[in-house]
Design a protein around this motif. Structure first.
Motif, short mmCIF file in Angstrom:
data_model
loop_
_atom_site.label_atom_id
_atom_site.label_comp_id
_atom_site.label_asym_id
_atom_site.label_seq_id
_atom_site.Cartn_x
_atom_site.Cartn_y
_atom_site.Cartn_z
N ASN A 1 17.03 74.85 66.66
CA ASN A 1 18.00 73.78 66.48
C ASN A 1 17.77 72.67 67.50
OD1 ASN A 1 19.88 74.24 64.33
ND2 ASN A 1 20.63 76.03 65.44
N GLN A 2 17.99 71.45 67.07
CA GLN A 2 17.92 70.29 67.96
C GLN A 2 19.18 69.47 67.80
OE1 GLN A 2 14.34 68.11 67.12
NE2 GLN A 2 13.00 69.62 68.09
N ILE A 3 19.75 69.04 68.92
CA ILE A 3 20.97 68.25 68.88
C ILE A 3 20.73 66.93 68.16
CG2 ILE A 3 22.65 67.01 70.31
CD1 ILE A 3 22.30 69.17 72.43
N GLY A 4 21.59 66.64 67.19
CA GLY A 4 21.48 65.39 66.45
C GLY A 4 20.36 65.36 65.43
N SER A 5 19.81 66.53 65.07
CA SER A 5 18.68 66.58 64.14
C SER A 5 19.12 66.28 62.71
CB SER A 5 18.01 67.95 64.17
OG SER A 5 18.89 68.94 63.67
N GLU A 6 18.15 66.00 61.85
CA GLU A 6 18.42 65.73 60.44
C GLU A 6 18.98 66.95 59.72
OE1 GLU A 6 14.91 62.43 59.55
OE2 GLU A 6 14.73 64.45 58.75
N TYR A 7 18.65 68.14 60.21
CA TYR A 7 19.04 69.38 59.53
C TYR A 7 20.19 70.09 60.23
CZ TYR A 7 15.85 70.98 63.20
OH TYR A 7 15.21 71.18 64.41
N ARG A 8 20.89 69.41 61.12
CA ARG A 8 21.96 70.05 61.87
C ARG A 8 23.02 70.61 60.92
NH1 ARG A 8 22.52 64.48 62.77
NH2 ARG A 8 24.51 63.57 62.07
N GLY A 9 23.56 71.75 61.29
CA GLY A 9 24.58 72.39 60.47
C GLY A 9 24.02 73.32 59.42
N GLN B 1 17.14 55.57 54.92
CA GLN B 1 18.50 55.15 54.61
C GLN B 1 19.51 56.11 55.23
OE1 GLN B 1 19.46 55.01 50.43
NE2 GLN B 1 21.24 53.70 50.73
N TRP B 2 19.22 57.41 55.15
CA TRP B 2 20.10 58.40 55.77
C TRP B 2 20.10 58.24 57.28
CZ3 TRP B 2 19.76 62.10 59.49
CH2 TRP B 2 20.84 62.98 59.60
N ARG B 3 18.95 57.97 57.88
CA ARG B 3 18.86 57.82 59.33
C ARG B 3 19.66 56.61 59.80
NH1 ARG B 3 13.51 58.84 57.58
NH2 ARG B 3 13.11 61.08 57.71
N SER B 4 19.62 55.52 59.02
CA SER B 4 20.43 54.35 59.35
C SER B 4 21.92 54.68 59.26
CB SER B 4 20.10 53.19 58.40
OG SER B 4 18.76 52.80 58.53
N MET C 1 24.71 54.62 62.27
CA MET C 1 25.97 53.90 62.14
C MET C 1 27.17 54.84 62.29
SD MET C 1 25.53 50.66 61.77
CE MET C 1 24.19 49.51 61.43
N TRP C 2 27.03 56.05 61.77
CA TRP C 2 28.11 57.04 61.90
C TRP C 2 28.33 57.40 63.37
CZ3 TRP C 2 32.22 58.64 59.69
CH2 TRP C 2 32.78 59.88 60.01
N MET D 1 31.74 57.15 67.88
CA MET D 1 31.46 57.12 69.32
C MET D 1 30.90 58.45 69.82
SD MET D 1 34.61 54.78 70.77
CE MET D 1 33.66 54.36 72.24
N ASP D 2 30.08 59.05 69.01
CA ASP D 2 29.36 60.27 69.41
C ASP D 2 27.88 59.99 69.16
OD1 ASP D 2 28.40 62.75 70.00
OD2 ASP D 2 29.20 63.74 68.21
N TRP D 3 27.22 59.39 70.15
CA TRP D 3 25.86 58.90 69.94
C TRP D 3 24.82 60.00 70.08
CZ3 TRP D 3 29.20 56.56 73.61
CH2 TRP D 3 29.90 55.45 73.11
N ARG D 4 25.20 61.16 70.59
CA ARG D 4 24.23 62.23 70.82
C ARG D 4 24.18 63.19 69.64
NH1 ARG D 4 24.22 67.03 74.57
NH2 ARG D 4 22.04 67.40 75.13
#
Length: 226
Positions: A131-139, A175-178, A182-183, A188-191
């Motif tokens: 697992n990596q914090i903030g990864s595309e596959y989190r959760g 598009q998902w990364r953008s 933005m999310w 206000m959770d940038w990490r």
């Protein structure tokens, strides 16, 4: 005395509004920009639903000749023509129709699944076990196969495949990364970009409310004094 207090309070309200507005203006701008971005981008396209093909299959339940005690959240998947039964019995289990736990597929099979289940063209498959914090596959539970693919415009798309069920659990594009960026700005959770219960969001929301209320007070005070 009454006039003195009124002027003093007006000055306090004016200063509170001025400095609060300056302090939170950047975050208000980010809330506005991210809100506009969300409004003009369909969440289905952000999640890559347009790349998925409709894959229906028939499951013959009469062939399932085993039982599970205290099983919850039971699902049946088609993994390259093989029926896989998912069940939570305190932990996740992936079983074949005889109740035997299945082995995970290999990277080549994960690419076949992406090819058969989407309009994407798979290029390479990488197994992910960490697992990596903030990864595309989190959760998503690990392991996963990250299948690097391209769409018709030769844009790079990542498809994440569960190696036990064969399910494509996520499709990620620029598009998902953008949207994800933005999310993060919006909550206000940038990490991690997942925690909507963070203290910064609560504090700035209250400050924005106070700034708005003081602005309204100043508006009506100025109208009354004219």
């Amino acid at each position: 005395m009454y006039i003195y207090i009124t002027r003093k309070m007006r000055r306090i309200v004016r200063l509170t509004h001025r400095y609060l507005s300056f302090f939170i203006s950047i975050q208000l701008l980010l809330w506005t920009v991210s809100g506009i971005y969300f409004a003009f981008n369909k969440i289905e396209e952000v999640r890559g639903e347009q790349y998925r093909l409709e894959n229906n299959f028939s499951a013959d339940l009469s062939k399932i000749n085993f039982s599970l005690d205290n099983a919850t959240n039971i699902k049946i998947f088609d993994r390259l023509g093989e029926q896989i039964i998912f069940a939570n019995v305190g932990k996740n289990k992936y079983l074949n129709i005889d109740g035997i736990e299945v082995a995970k597929i290999g990277p080549d099979d994960s690419m076949k699944i992406v090819e058969q289940s989407t309009t994407l063209k798979p290029i390479e498959s990488i197994e992910i076990n960490k697992n990596q914090i903030g990864s595309e596959y989190r959760g998503r539970p690990l392991p996963l196969y990250k299948v690097l693919a391209e769409n018709d415009q030769q844009e790079k798309i990542n498809a994440y495949v569960n190696p036990y069920s064969g399910e494509i659990v996520a499709i990620r594009s620029d598009q998902w990364r953008s949207w994800d960026l933005m999310w993060g700005f919006h909550i206000m959770d940038w990490r991690e970009r997942d925690n909507i219960d963070n203290i910064l969001l609560k504090v700035f929301s209250i400050l924005a409310l106070v700034s708005s209320l003081t602005g309204v007070v100043l508006f009506f005070r100025s109208k009354r004094s004219q």
